[in-house]
Enzyme design. Structure first.
Site, PDB file in Angstrom:
ATOM      1  N   GLU A 209      62.028  -5.394  49.227  1.00 57.69           N
ATOM      2  CA  GLU A 209      63.033  -6.056  48.402  1.00 57.69           C
ATOM      3  C   GLU A 209      64.358  -5.300  48.427  1.00 57.69           C
ATOM      4  O   GLU A 209      64.372  -4.070  48.501  1.00 57.69           O
ATOM      5  CB  GLU A 209      62.533  -6.144  46.955  1.00 57.69           C
ATOM      6  CG  GLU A 209      61.189  -6.833  46.812  1.00 57.69           C
ATOM      7  CD  GLU A 209      60.572  -6.644  45.436  1.00 57.69           C
ATOM      8  OE1 GLU A 209      61.279  -6.146  44.528  1.00 57.69           O
ATOM      9  OE2 GLU A 209      59.384  -6.966  45.265  1.00 57.69           O
ATOM     10  N   LYS A 211      67.370  -3.301  47.194  1.00 57.09           N
ATOM     11  CA  LYS A 211      67.607  -2.400  46.065  1.00 57.09           C
ATOM     12  C   LYS A 211      69.069  -2.535  45.672  1.00 57.09           C
ATOM     13  O   LYS A 211      69.955  -2.033  46.353  1.00 57.09           O
ATOM     14  CB  LYS A 211      67.280  -0.946  46.408  1.00 57.09           C
ATOM     15  CG  LYS A 211      67.360  -0.058  45.178  1.00 57.09           C
ATOM     16  CD  LYS A 211      67.055   1.387  45.493  1.00 57.09           C
ATOM     17  CE  LYS A 211      66.916   2.175  44.190  1.00 57.09           C
ATOM     18  NZ  LYS A 211      68.055   2.005  43.267  1.00 57.09           N
ATOM     19  N   ARG A 216      69.247  -0.728  35.830  1.00 53.27           N
ATOM     20  CA  ARG A 216      67.911  -1.230  35.501  1.00 53.27           C
ATOM     21  C   ARG A 216      67.950  -1.913  34.131  1.00 53.27           C
ATOM     22  O   ARG A 216      68.557  -1.420  33.185  1.00 53.27           O
ATOM     23  CB  ARG A 216      66.931  -0.062  35.486  1.00 53.27           C
ATOM     24  CG  ARG A 216      65.443  -0.443  35.350  1.00 53.27           C
ATOM     25  CD  ARG A 216      64.857  -0.839  36.674  1.00 53.27           C
ATOM     26  NE  ARG A 216      63.423  -1.047  36.606  1.00 53.27           N
ATOM     27  CZ  ARG A 216      62.514  -0.156  37.014  1.00 53.27           C
ATOM     28  NH1 ARG A 216      62.894   1.026  37.491  1.00 53.27           N
ATOM     29  NH2 ARG A 216      61.227  -0.431  36.954  1.00 53.27           N
ATOM     30  N   ARG A 231      67.109   1.456  31.256  1.00 56.87           N
ATOM     31  CA  ARG A 231      66.066   2.289  31.873  1.00 56.87           C
ATOM     32  C   ARG A 231      65.513   3.306  30.880  1.00 56.87           C
ATOM     33  O   ARG A 231      64.333   3.621  30.884  1.00 56.87           O
ATOM     34  CB  ARG A 231      66.667   3.003  33.084  1.00 56.87           C
ATOM     35  CG  ARG A 231      65.737   3.978  33.799  1.00 56.87           C
ATOM     36  CD  ARG A 231      66.544   4.792  34.806  1.00 56.87           C
ATOM     37  NE  ARG A 231      65.710   5.765  35.484  1.00 56.87           N
ATOM     38  CZ  ARG A 231      65.147   5.578  36.670  1.00 56.87           C
ATOM     39  NH1 ARG A 231      65.327   4.439  37.294  1.00 56.87           N
ATOM     40  NH2 ARG A 231      64.416   6.515  37.244  1.00 56.87           N
ATOM     41  N   GLU A 260      67.468  -5.893  37.566  1.00 56.54           N
ATOM     42  CA  GLU A 260      68.716  -5.146  37.703  1.00 56.54           C
ATOM     43  C   GLU A 260      69.876  -6.045  37.283  1.00 56.54           C
ATOM     44  O   GLU A 260      69.883  -7.242  37.565  1.00 56.54           O
ATOM     45  CB  GLU A 260      68.941  -4.716  39.157  1.00 56.54           C
ATOM     46  CG  GLU A 260      67.958  -3.709  39.682  1.00 56.54           C
ATOM     47  CD  GLU A 260      68.433  -2.279  39.502  1.00 56.54           C
ATOM     48  OE1 GLU A 260      69.643  -2.072  39.287  1.00 56.54           O
ATOM     49  OE2 GLU A 260      67.594  -1.375  39.601  1.00 56.54           O
ATOM     50  N   ARG A 367      55.791   7.686  38.890  1.00 57.01           N
ATOM     51  CA  ARG A 367      56.462   7.691  40.195  1.00 57.01           C
ATOM     52  C   ARG A 367      55.396   8.053  41.216  1.00 57.01           C
ATOM     53  O   ARG A 367      54.959   9.194  41.305  1.00 57.01           O
ATOM     54  CB  ARG A 367      57.593   8.719  40.212  1.00 57.01           C
ATOM     55  CG  ARG A 367      58.466   8.624  41.465  1.00 57.01           C
ATOM     56  CD  ARG A 367      59.461   9.768  41.531  1.00 57.01           C
ATOM     57  NE  ARG A 367      60.290   9.868  40.358  1.00 57.01           N
ATOM     58  CZ  ARG A 367      61.381   9.129  40.144  1.00 57.01           C
ATOM     59  NH1 ARG A 367      61.739   8.228  41.021  1.00 57.01           N
ATOM     60  NH2 ARG A 367      62.096   9.298  39.043  1.00 57.01           N
ATOM     61  N   LYS A 373      61.415   3.821  47.698  1.00 59.42           N
ATOM     62  CA  LYS A 373      62.777   3.391  48.011  1.00 59.42           C
ATOM     63  C   LYS A 373      63.246   4.028  49.313  1.00 59.42           C
ATOM     64  O   LYS A 373      62.908   5.181  49.623  1.00 59.42           O
ATOM     65  CB  LYS A 373      63.734   3.729  46.863  1.00 59.42           C
ATOM     66  CG  LYS A 373      63.798   5.181  46.478  1.00 59.42           C
ATOM     67  CD  LYS A 373      64.623   5.361  45.204  1.00 59.42           C
ATOM     68  CE  LYS A 373      64.540   6.793  44.704  1.00 59.42           C
ATOM     69  NZ  LYS A 373      65.221   6.962  43.408  1.00 59.42           N
TER      70      LYS A 373
END
Length: 511
Positions: A209, A211, A216, A231, A260, A367, A373
Site C-alpha cells: 500500500e 505510504k 496518522r 497517533r 492517514e 512493531r 515500510k
C-alpha cells in the site's frame, strides 16, 4: 513515594543497555508505588506526562531554574499537581506566564539536582531512559505477575499504559478489558526494510500500500458520535470537522477506522508534511482542507476485527469506505508487482509503501514483521557545527550533533559558510561516541551550557527520509529522521568545502 526514587530508577534504566536490567529496575519501582502514583510515574518514565501538552520550553525552564535542593523532599504527587497547574493555565491569557513561571520555579526549587535533571527532560521531551513502552509493558507484567500477552493486549485496547499498569498492580481483571468504539487503541506499527523484495520475503503474500506523507489518524463512530485521535491518542475531533462529516456519512453502525490525513493542493496532490501538520494542529479555522484515506478497520457492524487476518479486514474496509477514501494498494506475492506499486507511490510524491502480511491480525502497539515500510533513503555529506554532552548512558560523552549544509553564496552568512539544518543522535555507535568525545575538543571554538561549538571541518554522511519546511532553522528547512551513516575522515576524508549545499537540501522540498 519520593520523586527521588523515580529519578534513581530512571538513571538506572538509562545507565544500562540490558533490556532485562531495565525491566527489573522499572518493575522494582512499580511495586513500591501507591496505586494512584502508578499512571503518573509511567508517564514520567516515558517522557509523556498524563496531562499531555503543558507548554513549557527550554528557554522558560532555564530562566526560572533555581538552585537545587540539598535533600530530597519532593513527592510524586507534588510533581503531578504542578503539571496539573501548568496544563490548566496553558493559554489562559494575561498573567498566565507569570503564574506558570511561579509554578515551575517552586517545583524545581524543591528538587535535588538529579530530580531537576529528570524534570527538565520530561518537560522538554528529551528523556532517554530506554524505558520505551515495550520495556514498561514487560515491567508491569513482572511487577504484577500477569502474563505479558495479557498486559500488552489490555494496554492496546485501553490505549493507556499508565491505567493498564494501575489496574494490573491493583489485581484487576485484565482479561475483561475489551475493544470499545470511542476508546482509542494503540496503533499497529511497522518495521523497516531497504527494499520491497526484502520486505515481501519476510511477510509472504502481502497488501502493498502507498505510504502517505500525512498524519496518522484513528477515527471512531460510537452511537452516531464521531471522534478522531492522533497517533499518540490525543483527541483532535474539534480540529477536523471535514473528516468527521466523511465518517458520519459512512454506512453501518459503530466503526473504528485507521488511516492517514493530509492536505491537498488544487490539483489533488499531497502538500508537504509540514503543511499537513500545521493544518492538523490548528484550533482556528483554516483555508486548507484535510483529506483522509483509510487502510484498516478494527470494528464494524458490531464485530471486533483486530484478531482476523488483514485480508478479511481489507474486504470489510472496501465494503464500507468509498474507493477514493481507501489508500491505494495491491495484494500480491510477486516482487515485480510489488515494485510497481512502490514506483507508483514514489512517482505520486508519497513516502514509499507499507508491505503488510495479509494473514496477520491487527497487533496494536507492536512493531514487528507483519507490517514493513519501505522508503527511499537520501544520503548527504553535512558538516558538524556543534555537539551536545550526553546524559544517562551517554553521560560524559559528546552525543547529539548539530548539522550544517554549505552556504556557497552567503545567503545566510559569509559566502562559503554553513547553515544549520537539523540535529541527530541516531546511528552513533559506542565507538563513534568515544571518537567524537576524543576528537571534537580539539576543534572547539566556543562553549555554551551543555554544548561545544566546533570549527566546521568534520564532514559526516547523514541518511534522511526527506526534508520539511521549518521556521526552527535559518534556511526554513529541516531534515527528517536524520541518522549518522559514517564520518568522512581518514582514508575516506572529505573536506568541508565539498559538503552538500543548502540548495541541494532544499531541492527535496516538494513545491
Amino acid at each position: 513515594m519520593l520523586f527521588a526514587e523515580v529519578a534513581r530508577a530512571a538513571d538506572a534504566m538509562a545507565a544500562t543497555r540490558s533490556r532485562l536490567a531495565k525491566v527489573r529496575a522499572a518493575a522494582d519501582l512499580l511495586r513500591a508505588l501507591d496505586p494512584d502514583e502508578v499512571p503518573v510515574t509511567v508517564g514520567l518514565l516515558l517522557g509523556k506526562p498524563r496531562q499531555g501538552r503543558i507548554g513549557v520550553g527550554w528557554r522558560t525552564l532555564q530562566s526560572v531554574r533555581p538552585d537545587a535542593a540539598a535533600q530530597p523532599g519532593l513527592a510524586v504527587g507534588d510533581v503531578d499537581a504542578a503539571f496539573d497547574a501548568l496544563a490548566a493555565s496553558l493559554g489562559t491569557g494575561a498573567g498566565s506566564s507569570s503564574a506558570r513561571a511561579g509554578v515551575l520555579r517552586d517545583l524545581l526549587g524543591r528538587a535535588t539536582a538529579e530530580e531537576q535533571d529528570l524534570l527538565v527532560r520530561v518537560v522538554t521531551g528529551e528523556i532517554r531512559t530506554g524505558a520505551l513502552e515495550g520495556v514498561l509493558l514487560d515491567a508491569v507484567a513482572a511487577a504484577s505477575g500477569a502474563e505479558q500477552a495479557v498486559v500488552r493486549r489490555a494496554a492496546m485496547l485501553t490505549g493507556d499504559l499508565g491505567e493498564t499498569a494501575r489496574l494490573a498492580l491493583a489485581g484487576g481483571d485484565l482479561d475483561s478489558v475489551g475493544l470499545r468504539a470511542g476508546v482509542p487503541v494503540l496503533p499497529m506499527l511497522a518495521g523497516t526494510e531497504p527494499s520491497v523484495a526484502e520486505a515481501l520475503a519476510r511477510t509472504g503474500e502481502a497488501s502493498v500500500e502507498h505510504k502517505l506523507d500525512g498524519a496518522r489518524l484513528q477515527v471512531h463512530r460510537a452511537g452516531g458520535v464521531v471522534t478522531a485521535y492522533t497517533r499518540s491518542l490525543a483527541d483532535v475531533t474539534a480540529r477536523v470537522p471535514e473528516l468527521v462529516e466523511i465518517v458520519q456519512a459512512l454506512p453501518g453502525g459503530d466503526l473504528i477506522l485507521d488511516g492517514e490525513t493530509l492536505t491537498l493542493d488544487e490539483d489533488g496532490g499531497a502538500r508537504p508534511f509540514a503543511e499537513t501538520m500545521s493544518r492538523f494542529g490548528a484550533t482556528a479555522a483554516r483555508d486548507a482542507r484535510l483529506a483522509v484515506q483509510f487502510f484498516d478497520v478494527l470494528h464494524a457492524d458490531g464485530v471486533d476485527l483486530i484478531d482476523v487476518p488483514l485480508r478479511e479486514r481489507r474486504a470489510v474496509l472496501q465494503r464500507i469506505v468509498p474507493p477514493e477514501a481507501v489508500i491505494p494498494g495491491s495484494i500480491t506475492s510477486d516482487p515485480a508487482a510489488a515494485e510497481r506499486v512502490y514506483a507508483d507511490a514514489v512517482a505520486a510524491g508519497q513516502e514509499g509503501v507499507l508491505v503488510k502480511s495479509v494473514d496477520a491480525p491487527y497487533a496494536a502497539g507492536r512493531r514487528g514483521t507483519a507490517w514493513i515500510k519501505v522508503k527511499p533513503v537520501h544520503t548527504y555529506d553535512l558538516v558538524v557545527l556543534a555537539a551536545e554532552w550526553g546524559y544517562g548512558r551517554r553521560a560524559g560523552l559528546l552525543s547529539n550533533l548539530h548539522l550544517g549544509a554549505r552556504d556557497p553564496d552567503g545567503e545566510f552568512g559569509e559566502p562559503g559558510g554553513f547553515v544549520m539544518v537539523g540535529k541527530t543522535f541516531k546511528g552513533l555507535t559506542d565507538a563513534t561516541l568515544r571518537w567524537q568525545t576524543e576528537h571534537f575538543p580539539t576543534l572547539v571554538v566556543r562553549e555554551t551550557a551543555g554544548t561545544v561549538w566546533l570549527e566546521p571541518s568534520v564532514v559526516v554522511e547523514i541518511g534522511i527520509d526527506g526534508v520539511q519546511r521549518s521556521p526552527r532553522y535559518p534556511a526554513a528547512v529541516a531534515l527528517r529522521f536524520a541518522r549518522v551513516k559514517r564520518y568522512r575522515v581518514g582514508d575516506d576524508a572529505k573536506p568541508a568545502a565539498e559538503a552538500d549545499t543548502i540548495g541541494t537540501i532544499r531541492s527535496l522540498l516538494r513545491e
